[in-house]
Design a protein around this motif. Structure first.
Motif, mmCIF file in Angstrom:
data_model
loop_
_atom_site.group_PDB
_atom_site.id
_atom_site.type_symbol
_atom_site.label_atom_id
_atom_site.label_comp_id
_atom_site.label_asym_id
_atom_site.label_seq_id
_atom_site.Cartn_x
_atom_site.Cartn_y
_atom_site.Cartn_z
ATOM 1 N N MET A 164 0.830 -1.208 0.000
ATOM 2 C CA MET A 164 0.000 0.000 0.000
ATOM 3 C C MET A 164 0.867 1.261 0.000
ATOM 4 O O MET A 164 0.561 2.238 -0.674
ATOM 5 C CB MET A 164 -0.945 0.009 1.212
ATOM 6 N N LEU A 165 1.972 1.242 0.777
ATOM 7 C CA LEU A 165 2.878 2.396 0.784
ATOM 8 C C LEU A 165 3.427 2.622 -0.621
ATOM 9 O O LEU A 165 3.504 3.759 -1.098
ATOM 10 C CB LEU A 165 4.020 2.195 1.784
ATOM 11 N N GLU A 166 3.760 1.520 -1.277
ATOM 12 C CA GLU A 166 4.294 1.633 -2.634
ATOM 13 C C GLU A 166 3.231 2.182 -3.578
ATOM 14 O O GLU A 166 3.513 3.048 -4.409
ATOM 15 C CB GLU A 166 4.766 0.252 -3.093
ATOM 16 N N LEU A 167 1.995 1.698 -3.421
ATOM 17 C CA LEU A 167 0.897 2.133 -4.288
ATOM 18 C C LEU A 167 0.690 3.647 -4.200
ATOM 19 O O LEU A 167 0.435 4.314 -5.199
ATOM 20 C CB LEU A 167 -0.400 1.398 -3.905
ATOM 21 N N VAL A 168 0.789 4.202 -2.981
ATOM 22 C CA VAL A 168 0.566 5.650 -2.830
ATOM 23 C C VAL A 168 1.893 6.425 -2.848
ATOM 24 O O VAL A 168 1.937 7.604 -2.523
ATOM 25 C CB VAL A 168 -0.244 5.983 -1.550
ATOM 26 N N ARG A 169 2.969 5.709 -3.242
ATOM 27 C CA ARG A 169 4.279 6.317 -3.446
ATOM 28 C C ARG A 169 4.846 6.985 -2.204
ATOM 29 O O ARG A 169 5.277 8.144 -2.238
ATOM 30 C CB ARG A 169 4.235 7.304 -4.609
ATOM 31 N N LEU A 170 4.820 6.252 -1.082
ATOM 32 C CA LEU A 170 5.540 6.684 0.117
ATOM 33 C C LEU A 170 6.596 5.611 0.385
ATOM 34 O O LEU A 170 6.288 4.419 0.306
ATOM 35 C CB LEU A 170 4.595 6.793 1.318
ATOM 36 N N ASP A 171 7.848 6.033 0.718
ATOM 37 C CA ASP A 171 8.856 4.985 0.910
ATOM 38 C C ASP A 171 8.724 4.361 2.307
ATOM 39 O O ASP A 171 8.024 4.866 3.177
ATOM 40 C CB ASP A 171 10.264 5.513 0.609
ATOM 41 N N GLY A 172 9.418 3.261 2.479
ATOM 42 C CA GLY A 172 9.283 2.441 3.680
ATOM 43 C C GLY A 172 9.566 3.175 4.982
ATOM 44 O O GLY A 172 9.088 2.778 6.043
ATOM 45 N N SER A 173 10.320 4.280 4.913
ATOM 46 C CA SER A 173 10.663 5.005 6.146
ATOM 47 C C SER A 173 9.413 5.625 6.787
ATOM 48 O O SER A 173 9.437 5.997 7.959
ATOM 49 C CB SER A 173 11.697 6.092 5.844
#
Ligand code: ADP
Length: 308
Positions: A117-126
């Motif tokens: 989901m983080l990847e889908l909304v383009r937020l990195d893992g941090s």
């Protein structure tokens, strides 16, 4: 698919929606637009039963919502609101995991889903370990979207989702939503009072006025034949620009290219050609293909001819 059949909602006897009939096809991005108080939020909240009809039926995936258990119905539908409503004492990861945890997903699946989901909304893992007060408005809205999508609902409801962010972030988030809709094929119903947002995002625009639907059509059709109410609501300038943005220079090429003319890409929308003419004071532009080769010219007259 979401179907409203002759739906009336009254608040203390006063109708907020009256005799509404509407079908949102599977995979559509329906946008509800209309003045404040016209019934947009009421219409969207019928879908997850935050509001119940006084008359008529609301069918979600073919089933009358009144026959469904409300908490279960709500867990099966993503819901994004303007104020985001993230839980302040939970990390981003915990916020995103809310519904999967309620559904009892195993931990490894939840972890993998948070990453996806983080990847889908383009937020990195941090961002996983941050708290909501450590996010910008745009980032918080991305997390809100990730949370709404985490349990993979086939339906997503969005009530003024980008109302509280600055215009640049808003454009960015609109782009992300278009991409996510394209990639996931979800059925989305979104409320906005911004006509440009409606025209840019919708596959179906629904115009509401005082509890009634006055238009429901594809945006390109609405932009072409808006009718008096929609023309006032959207503004003639927005509609004209929208028409120009939907057409591309390549389809209006005529005559030889002239080396002294300013160049424009064949893939550019007509709105960009018009702007270029106004900036340079020239009535003719040299049209080039993706490799920069001259294809011919586009004239101011050709753009004028697109008026209805
Ligand atoms: P919109 O989303 O288009 O601004 P709403 O659906 O919020 O419109 O409201 C439609 C009408 O119903 C308005 O006149 C509003 O004041 C009224 N209304 C909305 N919610 C309630 C409520 N909970 N109680 C009483 N009236 C309400």
């Amino acid at each position: 698919m979401i179907v409203f059949e002759d739906v009336t909602v009254r608040y203390r006897g006063v109708p907020a929606l009256e005799g509404v009939n509407l079908t949102i096809q599977e995979g559509a991005l329906g946008v509800l637009v209309g003045p404040s108080g016209s019934g947009k939020s009421t219409l969207i909240r019928l879908v997850n039963r935050l509001v119940e009809p006084d008359r008529g039926r609301v069918l979600v995936r073919g089933i009358d919502v009144m026959a469904l258990d409300p908490p279960e119905l709500r867990r099966s539908i993503g819901y994004v609101i303007q104020s985001v409503g993230l839980f302040p004492h939970r990390t981003v990861a915990r916020n995103i995991a809310t519904v999967p945890r309620l559904l009892g997903w195993p931990r490894a699946r939840i972890d993998a889903q948070v990453d996806a989901m983080l990847e889908l909304v383009r937020l990195d893992g941090s961002f996983r370990h941050r708290y909501p007060d450590e996010l910008s408005g745009g980032q918080a809205q991305r997390v809100g979207l990730a949370r709404a999508l985490a349990a993979e609902p086939d339906i997503l409801l969005m009530d003024e989702p980008f109302g509280a962010v600055d215009p640049i972030t808003r454009r960015e988030l609109q782009g992300e939503l278009t991409r996510i809709h394209r990639e996931t094929g979800k059925t989305i119903l979104l409320v906005t009072h911004d006509p440009r947002e409606a025209l840019d995002l919708a596959t179906l625009i629904v115009v509401l006025r005082a509890g009634h639907i006055v238009a429901a059509s594809r945006p390109e059709i609405l932009a072409h034949e808006p009718g008096a109410f929609a023309r006032d609501l959207f503004g003639a300038d927005t509609l004209i620009l929208d028409r120009l943005r939907r057409r591309h220079v390549g389809a209006f090429v005529s005559g030889e290219a002239q080396d002294e003319d300013p160049s424009i890409s064949a893939e550019a929308p007509l709105s960009e050609a018009l702007l270029c003419m106004m900036e340079t004071g020239r009535e003719r532009l040299r049209v080039v293909d993706a490799e920069g080769r001259a294809m011919g010219s586009i004239t101011f007259h050709a753009i004028l001819e697109t008026a209805p």
